[in-house]
Design an enzyme around this catalytic site. Structure first.
Site, mmCIF file in Angstrom:
data_model
loop_
_atom_site.group_PDB
_atom_site.id
_atom_site.type_symbol
_atom_site.label_atom_id
_atom_site.label_comp_id
_atom_site.label_asym_id
_atom_site.label_seq_id
_atom_site.Cartn_x
_atom_site.Cartn_y
_atom_site.Cartn_z
ATOM 1 N N GLU A 1 20.120 61.764 31.699
ATOM 2 C CA GLU A 1 20.890 61.540 30.569
ATOM 3 C C GLU A 1 20.835 60.377 29.811
ATOM 4 O OE1 GLU A 1 23.538 64.468 28.603
ATOM 5 O OE2 GLU A 1 21.859 64.460 29.733
ATOM 6 N N ASP A 2 21.213 59.446 30.500
ATOM 7 C CA ASP A 2 21.713 58.225 29.971
ATOM 8 C C ASP A 2 20.488 57.094 30.274
ATOM 9 O OD1 ASP A 2 24.037 59.285 29.949
ATOM 10 O OD2 ASP A 2 24.980 58.417 31.807
#
Ligand code: MN
Length: 714
Positions: A88-89
């Site tokens: 995600e990051d």
């Protein structure tokens, strides 16, 4: 008051070593070294990122891993938990994770990331989409959901650093979506903590007040609790039972909920003391119950045997409420230690108590079946809103959630119909509803709604409530409005039909109805116990008087003007008479059929087909029978019963349904019976008349597997 369930000693974040130490209690050394690798990988991927609290980002995956470690989850889950935010990051790809940590870890991380990725248009979408994604992931691997729940739990524990509005939103979402899922999976500790934290941020003031109040009350309670604990301990010992007994502290949220739902004061809720008794085996549960009944009298009607009938999430216990000392109610839960473990960890007890325990395996199988069932329903529908239905039904039995055309969600009791919905939206919508579209399809008004349905009520200015609705509405609001309407309005409708019936009877006596004076009418009404002509006519339709008898009583010398044409005219039926005319369920007449009418006491005019076998058996006054015929301009659809016999082959029902739809008819109901080579199917279809029906039947006959098809009359 602290949330029960998961112990929440904070992980010493500066030293991930302490986490690994803890995990080495149940993991193999090679697993620990894989975790260390995953930790280093995740730390470098997240380097330079910080939490809102100012801590390095890696503190979050570590905490999530720790939560799952306490549930003794397997190495793949824990590895994925450490990595759950990297896709995600950061720039890390699934392929990279797969290469380093294996495909199943990569799948888990991917599953969690997907849950996070959805953007929502509206609130309704948000809920549905969340549910759907959650379940999609779940049905592939329940561990994805466990990671997601742990993730949410840690985010909730650290919610204080966020700004007010964001806190509320996340807390609501947790209360509405994550807590129920944790509950359904039997993760009691996680469930209660999620609820408690959500409550705290949704209603900060109430939370504060209750916290203070419960702290203040705790001192007074101690004494009572100790006395009861001692009494119970002694009694069980005297009965020769080995048991662990503990007092249960109530969650603030559960106190709050009881106050709101049962309208109790804080002290009334707190005055109920909870105790838990854990014994060695099932017989001991019942023995302990008996022993406690000899100590304190049970309050009638409170006993629940969740051992014999476990809850859907696998929970088992005996529950009862007793009259304690000083008249205080005591809630007791009695269970075995194994039931206790399941009650705390639910589906996670599969990992937590790795054993070849039949009950645990059974629980796991059951949860798996539940998920599989949902997966099947999912494959039928790609629409997430549609999917909501199956899920919410499972999570919140007893309620259905449906959407208005504006996207608003209405909560209705289970079994609610389109008519209940219409009244729930607005009384006028209910009173004027004439049709309904559910998920874009026309459906009968009595259709029971399912969660996730989009319901659109079609109204017409002339439409009126139908007494037949009373047979299926479930909400008090719909019921009372329909009743009210009928009481005030039904007489007009009945009186109109009554006038037609009476005119027919008069014509057969060669009397011109217009020749009867107001005075004669008033006299007849009075003599018959009615207040007005209108009431008299309505009473007649309801079977209180017979048209033939009334018309004869109007016959008095001097008032009779013969009609030129003395033939009796049949009453024409349009199908739009509302409650005044009913079509008999035994033969279901449709336009084109030869029909007769029968005035039934308190029910009005009932129409049968002439060759209906039921009417042959009916006796009674011949004056009750009326000559009726169909009006020439009927646009309404009528119900008709069809029976088919088919070879028992896959897909026959679908083919039949397709032909019926092709002919422009609707299926109102279908029942299937019979096993073996042949199946009998009974359909109730909507058709406009006999030729329409013939067209439908021709279509169905073309299906090879259909052996016989005929209309059912009685
Ligand atoms: Mn996270």
């Amino acid at each position: 008051m602290q949330a029960r369930g998961l112990p929440d000693t904070p992980v010493a974040l500066s030293e991930p070593e302490s986490l690994f130490n803890e995990l080495s209690g149940y993991l193999k050394p090679e697993d620990i070294s894989q975790l260390k690798n995953a930790y280093l990988f995740s730390q470098s991927a997240h380097s330079g990122q910080f939490r809102k609290s100012g801590e390095p980002y890696i503190s979050h995956p570590l905490a999530v891993t720790s939560i799952l470690g306490r549930l003794h989850l397997d190495i793949q889950t824990l590895t994925a938990a450490l990595l759950h935010d990297v896709m995600e990051d950061t720039h890390i790809t699934k392929a990279e994770i797969s290469e380093r940590f294996g495909k199943s870890v990569a799948d888990l991380v991917d599953g969690v990331s997907k849950l996070d990725k959805i953007e929502f248009q509206t609130r309704a979408d948000a809920q549905a989409e969340n549910f759907r994604k959650m379940l999609l992931a779940m049905s592939q691997d329940v561990r994805v959901v466990l990671i997601k729940l742990a993730d949410r739990l840690h985010n909730m524990r650290t919610l204080a650093v966020l700004e007010h509005e964001k806190r509320r939103r996340i807390a609501r979402e947790t209360m509405e979506i994550y807590a129920p899922i944790a509950h359904r999976l039997g993760l009691n500790g996680v469930y209660q903590e999620l609820q408690e934290l959500s409550f705290r941020y949704i209603f900060p003031k109430r939370y504060q007040v209750l916290t203070k109040a419960s702290k203040a009350a705790r001192g007074n309670r101690r004494e009572v609790v100790d006395k009861i604990l001692n009494d119970i301990r002694q009694r069980l010992k005297d009965s020769g039972l080995e048991a662990k007994i503990s007092g249960r502290e109530k969650q603030l949220y559960s106190i709050y909920k009881k106050m709101v739902e049962k309208r109790l004061s804080f002290s009334e809720v707190l005055d109920i003391y909870g105790f838990r008794i854990i014994v060695n085996d099932i017989p001991a549960c019942y023995l302990a119950l008996g022993a406690l009944h000899s100590l304190y009298k049970p309050i009638p009607g409170k006993f629940k045997d969740y051992i014999a009938i476990p809850k859907a999430n696998g929970y088992q216990s005996l529950h009862n409420t007793l009259f304690g000392p000083y008249g205080t109610p005591i809630e007791i839960q009695i269970r075995t230690s194994q039931m206790h473990r399941i009650s705390e960890a639910g589906v996670a007890s599969h990992w937590l108590y790795k054993s070849h325990d039949i009950n645990l395996d059974d629980l796991h199988t059951k949860t798996h079946q539940w998920l599989q069932g949902l997966l099947e329903t999912l494959s039928d529908s790609t629409d997430s809103l549609e999917f909501l239905e199956h899920l919410k039904v499972d999570l919140f039995p007893g309620e259905v959630y449906v959407f208005t055309p504006q996207g608003r969600i209405l909560t209705l009791p289970k079994e609610s119909t389109a008519v209940d919905f219409a009244y729930a939206v607005h009384t006028d919508i209910g009173n004027r509803c004439m049709a309904v579209r559910i998920n874009g399809e026309n459906a009968p008004l009595r259709t029971k709604l399912r969660s996730g349905d989009y319901v659109e009520i079609i109204t017409a200015p002339h439409a009126k409530p139908n007494p037949a609705w009373l047979a299926y509405v479930v909400t008090g609001k719909a019921r009372s409005h329909i009743r009210h309407f009928l009481k005030t309005v039904q007489y007009d409708e009945l009186a109109k039909l009554g006038e037609r019936l009476l005119n027919q009877a008069l014509s057969s006596l060669k009397i011109d109805p217009t020749s009867i004076s107001d005075f004669q009418w008033q006299k007849l009404a009075r003599d018959s116990g009615a207040k007005s002509k209108k009431e008299l006519l309505a009473d007649m339709v309801l079977g209180k008087h017979l048209p033939a008898v009334l018309s004869k009583r109007l016959l008095s010398p001097g008032n009779v003007a013969s009609k030129a044409n003395g033939m009796s005219e049949a009453i024409t039926i349009m199908g739009t008479e509302g409650m005044a005319v009913q079509f008999s369920k035994c033969c279901r007449p449709i336009p084109g059929d030869l029909i007769v009418g029968f005035i039934k006491k308190d029910q009005g005019l009932v129409i049968h087909v002439r060759d209906c076998s039921v009417i042959g058996k009916m006796h009674g006054n011949p004056d009750n029978w009326l000559d009726v015929t169909w009006d020439k301009n009927i646009s309404k659809l009528f119900e008709v019963s069809i029976k088919m016999v088919a070879e028992n082959q896959r897909g026959v029902l679908a083919k039949v349904a397709a032909e019926i739809a092709k002919a422009g008819s609707n299926i109102d109901n279908v029942t299937v019976e019979g096993e073996g080579a042949y199946t009998a199917m009974h359909f109730i279809l909507q058709v406009s008349n006999r030729s329409h029906l013939a067209q439908v039947m021709r279509g169905v006959r073309r299906i090879r597997e259909i052996i016989r098809i005929n209309r059912e009359k009685s």
